[in-house]
Design a protein around this motif. Structure first.
Motif, PDB file in Angstrom:
ATOM      1  N   VAL A   9     -15.785  -2.294   9.466  1.00 27.45           N
ATOM      2  CA  VAL A   9     -14.197  -2.363   9.778  1.00 27.45           C
ATOM      3  C   VAL A   9     -13.613  -2.601   8.367  1.00 27.45           C
ATOM      4  CG1 VAL A   9     -12.636  -4.201  10.777  1.00 27.45           C
ATOM      5  CG2 VAL A   9     -15.034  -3.608  11.950  1.00 27.45           C
ATOM      6  N   GLN A  10     -13.926  -3.510   7.325  1.00 30.62           N
ATOM      7  CA  GLN A  10     -13.577  -3.529   6.171  1.00 30.62           C
ATOM      8  C   GLN A  10     -13.292  -2.056   5.273  1.00 30.62           C
ATOM      9  OE1 GLN A  10     -15.632  -5.919   3.132  1.00 30.62           O
ATOM     10  NE2 GLN A  10     -14.518  -5.179   1.506  1.00 30.62           N
ATOM     11  N   LEU A  11     -14.303  -1.360   5.375  1.00 31.55           N
ATOM     12  CA  LEU A  11     -14.135  -0.135   4.736  1.00 31.55           C
ATOM     13  C   LEU A  11     -13.123   0.777   5.414  1.00 31.55           C
ATOM     14  CD1 LEU A  11     -17.871   0.645   4.369  1.00 31.55           C
ATOM     15  CD2 LEU A  11     -16.380   0.284   2.498  1.00 31.55           C
ATOM     16  N   ALA A  12     -13.314   0.800   6.997  1.00 26.87           N
ATOM     17  CA  ALA A  12     -12.315   1.482   7.649  1.00 26.87           C
ATOM     18  C   ALA A  12     -10.721   1.290   7.444  1.00 26.87           C
ATOM     19  CB  ALA A  12     -12.608   1.287   9.262  1.00 26.87           C
ATOM     20  N   ILE A  13     -10.529   0.125   7.507  1.00 22.36           N
ATOM     21  CA  ILE A  13      -9.202  -0.481   7.114  1.00 22.36           C
ATOM     22  C   ILE A  13      -8.746  -0.197   5.934  1.00 22.36           C
ATOM     23  CG2 ILE A  13      -7.514  -2.665   7.021  1.00 22.36           C
ATOM     24  CD1 ILE A  13      -9.221  -4.123   9.240  1.00 22.36           C
ATOM     25  N   GLN A  14      -9.643  -0.343   5.040  1.00 19.26           N
ATOM     26  CA  GLN A  14      -9.233   0.100   3.339  1.00 19.26           C
ATOM     27  C   GLN A  14      -8.756   1.541   3.527  1.00 19.26           C
ATOM     28  OE1 GLN A  14     -12.674  -1.141   1.186  1.00 19.26           O
ATOM     29  NE2 GLN A  14     -11.782  -3.137   0.851  1.00 19.26           N
ATOM     30  N   SER A  15      -9.665   2.331   4.012  1.00 23.65           N
ATOM     31  CA  SER A  15      -9.469   3.832   4.047  1.00 23.65           C
ATOM     32  C   SER A  15      -8.206   4.134   4.746  1.00 23.65           C
ATOM     33  CB  SER A  15     -10.863   4.585   4.903  1.00 23.65           C
ATOM     34  OG  SER A  15     -10.497   5.863   5.015  1.00 23.65           O
ATOM     35  N   LYS A  16      -7.768   3.667   5.729  1.00 22.44           N
ATOM     36  CA  LYS A  16      -6.526   4.014   6.419  1.00 22.44           C
ATOM     37  C   LYS A  16      -5.428   3.446   5.506  1.00 22.44           C
ATOM     38  CE  LYS A  16      -7.778   5.664  10.412  1.00 22.44           C
ATOM     39  NZ  LYS A  16      -7.246   7.279  10.897  1.00 22.44           N
ATOM     40  N   THR A  17      -5.527   2.138   4.893  1.00 19.42           N
ATOM     41  CA  THR A  17      -4.478   1.691   4.077  1.00 19.42           C
ATOM     42  C   THR A  17      -4.234   2.677   2.890  1.00 19.42           C
ATOM     43  OG1 THR A  17      -5.182  -0.536   4.673  1.00 19.42           O
ATOM     44  CG2 THR A  17      -3.647  -0.089   2.618  1.00 19.42           C
ATOM     45  N   LEU A  18      -5.277   3.099   2.251  1.00 20.40           N
ATOM     46  CA  LEU A  18      -5.157   4.069   1.039  1.00 20.40           C
ATOM     47  C   LEU A  18      -4.664   5.332   1.414  1.00 20.40           C
ATOM     48  CD1 LEU A  18      -8.639   3.258  -0.667  1.00 20.40           C
ATOM     49  CD2 LEU A  18      -6.377   2.689  -1.684  1.00 20.40           C
ATOM     50  N   LEU A  19      -4.951   6.051   2.705  1.00 15.74           N
ATOM     51  CA  LEU A  19      -4.512   7.070   3.148  1.00 15.74           C
ATOM     52  C   LEU A  19      -3.073   6.999   3.446  1.00 15.74           C
ATOM     53  CD1 LEU A  19      -4.886  10.185   4.115  1.00 15.74           C
ATOM     54  CD2 LEU A  19      -5.594   9.109   6.308  1.00 15.74           C
ATOM     55  N   LYS A  20      -2.408   5.841   3.931  1.00 18.37           N
ATOM     56  CA  LYS A  20      -1.030   5.723   4.090  1.00 18.37           C
ATOM     57  C   LYS A  20      -0.160   5.661   2.933  1.00 18.37           C
ATOM     58  CE  LYS A  20      -1.155   3.745   8.804  1.00 18.37           C
ATOM     59  NZ  LYS A  20      -0.864   2.391   9.695  1.00 18.37           N
ATOM     60  N   SER A  21      -0.850   4.805   1.780  1.00 14.21           N
ATOM     61  CA  SER A  21      -0.068   4.526   0.583  1.00 14.21           C
ATOM     62  C   SER A  21       0.206   5.817  -0.049  1.00 14.21           C
ATOM     63  CB  SER A  21      -0.785   3.511  -0.360  1.00 14.21           C
ATOM     64  OG  SER A  21      -1.989   3.845  -0.439  1.00 14.21           O
ATOM     65  N   SER A  22      -0.748   6.728   0.249  1.00 15.28           N
ATOM     66  CA  SER A  22      -0.883   8.064  -0.668  1.00 15.28           C
ATOM     67  C   SER A  22       0.100   9.206   0.066  1.00 15.28           C
ATOM     68  CB  SER A  22      -2.239   8.459  -0.835  1.00 15.28           C
ATOM     69  OG  SER A  22      -2.749   8.969   0.416  1.00 15.28           O
ATOM     70  N   THR A  23       0.792   8.793   1.060  1.00 12.59           N
ATOM     71  CA  THR A  23       1.570   9.784   1.751  1.00 12.59           C
ATOM     72  C   THR A  23       3.091   9.278   1.726  1.00 12.59           C
ATOM     73  OG1 THR A  23       1.370   8.729   4.059  1.00 12.59           O
ATOM     74  CG2 THR A  23      -0.259  10.344   3.414  1.00 12.59           C
ATOM     75  N   SER A  68      -7.724  -7.208  15.603  1.00  9.73           N
ATOM     76  CA  SER A  68      -7.267  -8.697  15.111  1.00  9.73           C
ATOM     77  C   SER A  68      -6.489  -8.638  13.704  1.00  9.73           C
ATOM     78  CB  SER A  68      -8.502  -9.351  15.038  1.00  9.73           C
ATOM     79  OG  SER A  68      -9.443  -9.229  13.985  1.00  9.73           O
ATOM     80  N   TYR A  69      -6.646  -7.542  12.846  1.00 10.42           N
ATOM     81  CA  TYR A  69      -5.986  -7.327  11.750  1.00 10.42           C
ATOM     82  C   TYR A  69      -4.890  -6.688  11.639  1.00 10.42           C
ATOM     83  CZ  TYR A  69     -10.308  -8.929   8.958  1.00 10.42           C
ATOM     84  OH  TYR A  69     -11.423  -9.736   8.566  1.00 10.42           O
ATOM     85  N   ASP A  70      -4.803  -5.832  12.841  1.00  7.11           N
ATOM     86  CA  ASP A  70      -3.539  -4.964  12.859  1.00  7.11           C
ATOM     87  C   ASP A  70      -2.758  -5.263  14.032  1.00  7.11           C
ATOM     88  OD1 ASP A  70      -1.979  -2.822  12.815  1.00  7.11           O
ATOM     89  OD2 ASP A  70      -3.196  -1.755  13.884  1.00  7.11           O
ATOM     90  N   ASN A  71      -1.632  -6.193  13.965  1.00 13.23           N
ATOM     91  CA  ASN A  71      -0.660  -6.813  15.051  1.00 13.23           C
ATOM     92  C   ASN A  71      -0.149  -5.494  15.613  1.00 13.23           C
ATOM     93  OD1 ASN A  71      -1.686  -9.270  14.664  1.00 13.23           O
ATOM     94  ND2 ASN A  71      -0.024  -9.883  13.341  1.00 13.23           N
ATOM     95  N   SER A  72       0.214  -4.491  15.233  1.00 17.15           N
ATOM     96  CA  SER A  72       0.881  -3.456  15.546  1.00 17.15           C
ATOM     97  C   SER A  72       0.036  -2.360  16.372  1.00 17.15           C
ATOM     98  CB  SER A  72       1.683  -2.543  14.494  1.00 17.15           C
ATOM     99  OG  SER A  72       0.515  -1.987  13.634  1.00 17.15           O
ATOM    100  N   GLN A  73      -1.248  -2.659  16.367  1.00 19.25           N
ATOM    101  CA  GLN A  73      -2.341  -1.738  16.983  1.00 19.25           C
ATOM    102  C   GLN A  73      -2.270  -0.116  16.450  1.00 19.25           C
ATOM    103  OE1 GLN A  73      -2.131  -2.807  21.038  1.00 19.25           O
ATOM    104  NE2 GLN A  73      -3.326  -4.745  20.585  1.00 19.25           N
ATOM    105  N   SER A  74      -1.545   0.167  15.456  1.00 22.79           N
ATOM    106  CA  SER A  74      -1.536   1.357  14.945  1.00 22.79           C
ATOM    107  C   SER A  74      -2.999   1.906  14.441  1.00 22.79           C
ATOM    108  CB  SER A  74      -0.608   1.502  13.960  1.00 22.79           C
ATOM    109  OG  SER A  74      -0.732   0.678  12.684  1.00 22.79           O
ATOM    110  N   LEU A  75      -3.805   1.032  13.754  1.00 20.66           N
ATOM    111  CA  LEU A  75      -4.900   1.582  13.357  1.00 20.66           C
ATOM    112  C   LEU A  75      -6.003   1.946  14.473  1.00 20.66           C
ATOM    113  CD1 LEU A  75      -5.542  -0.910  10.434  1.00 20.66           C
ATOM    114  CD2 LEU A  75      -4.540   1.609  10.522  1.00 20.66           C
ATOM    115  N   VAL A  76      -6.300   3.226  14.693  1.00 19.94           N
ATOM    116  CA  VAL A  76      -7.286   3.487  15.631  1.00 19.94           C
ATOM    117  C   VAL A  76      -8.308   4.635  15.137  1.00 19.94           C
ATOM    118  CG1 VAL A  76      -7.554   4.945  17.931  1.00 19.94           C
ATOM    119  CG2 VAL A  76      -5.335   3.646  17.552  1.00 19.94           C
TER     120      VAL A  76
END
Length: 209
Positions: free
Chosen positions: A195-209, A16-24
């Motif tokens: 879910v909040q922690l998970a999304i934050q973790s993936k977002t931080l990981l993407k921003s650092s690459t 519901s937060y990820d329209n692209s459904q790229s977060l798995v």
């Protein structure tokens, strides 16, 4: 909520937060975030433990009592219970002929505070018991203690959705949870935080690459 419901709804909320459904997230990752969220929510509720009856009810499945029989009241050093997290209430019983007055309060004190009054720790009143806040229960008193009782908050087992493969563990456990020890009334809150922690973790990981 069951483990299956937690897992399925985790995916639904993420999507519901990820329209692209790229977060798995796999079941191991979900278990990590659910366990972290559970720990976070419990600590937040503890900070407001005496606030309302409703808040207290959220923790009821984790609240336990433990009584120690004291054999040597001159040198009292006790082990904390398994899965101990926080002391909520505590008292000591003393050996007295007055049955209506055999319970005394136990006052927590830090080592620094004790050092300041070490020559006379019971200044002002000898009718009390001090507990040093250390990695063991250390009681200091001049009273003839016969037992010590604590009501404490226990640390729940991790939420593990599947038997973990390849030697993976969460809080030293690897087997699928048989029960969720926290009250069902806060499962939704745990799920949302996970879910909040998970999304934050993936977002931080993407921003650092």
């Amino acid at each position: 909520m069951t483990l299956e419901e937690l897992s399925n709804e985790f995916d639904v909320i993420v999507n519901s937060y990820d329209n692209s459904q790229s977060l798995v997230f796999n079941e191991y990752e979900k278990s990590i975030y659910l366990t972290k969220a559970q720990e976070y929510i419990i600590k937040e509720l503890y900070r407001n433990y005496e606030g309302t009856e409703e808040l207290n009810s959220y923790l009821k499945t984790l609240i336990k009592d433990k009584t120690y029989t004291i054999e040597d009241s001159t040198n009292i050093e006790l082990d904390y219970p398994d899965n101990f997290l926080y002391i909520l209430k505590e008292y000591a019983n003393i050996n007295t002929t007055c049955k209506s007055n055999n319970r005394v309060d136990v006052l927590p004190i830090t080592q620094d505070e004790y050092n300041e009054v070490v020559e006379n720790p019971f200044r002002g009143s000898k009718s009390k018991v001090l507990r040093l806040e250390e990695n063991k229960i250390k009681l200091i008193t001049d009273l003839p203690i016969i037992s010590y009782t604590m009501t404490y908050l226990s640390n729940p087992s991790p939420i593990i959705l599947i038997d973990l493969p390849n030697g993976l563990t969460i809080n030293n456990e690897s087997k699928k949870s048989t029960t969720i020890e926290t009250s069902e009334s806060i499962h939704r809150e745990i799920l949302d935080k996970a879910v909040q922690l998970a999304i934050q973790s993936k977002t931080l990981l993407k921003s650092s690459t």
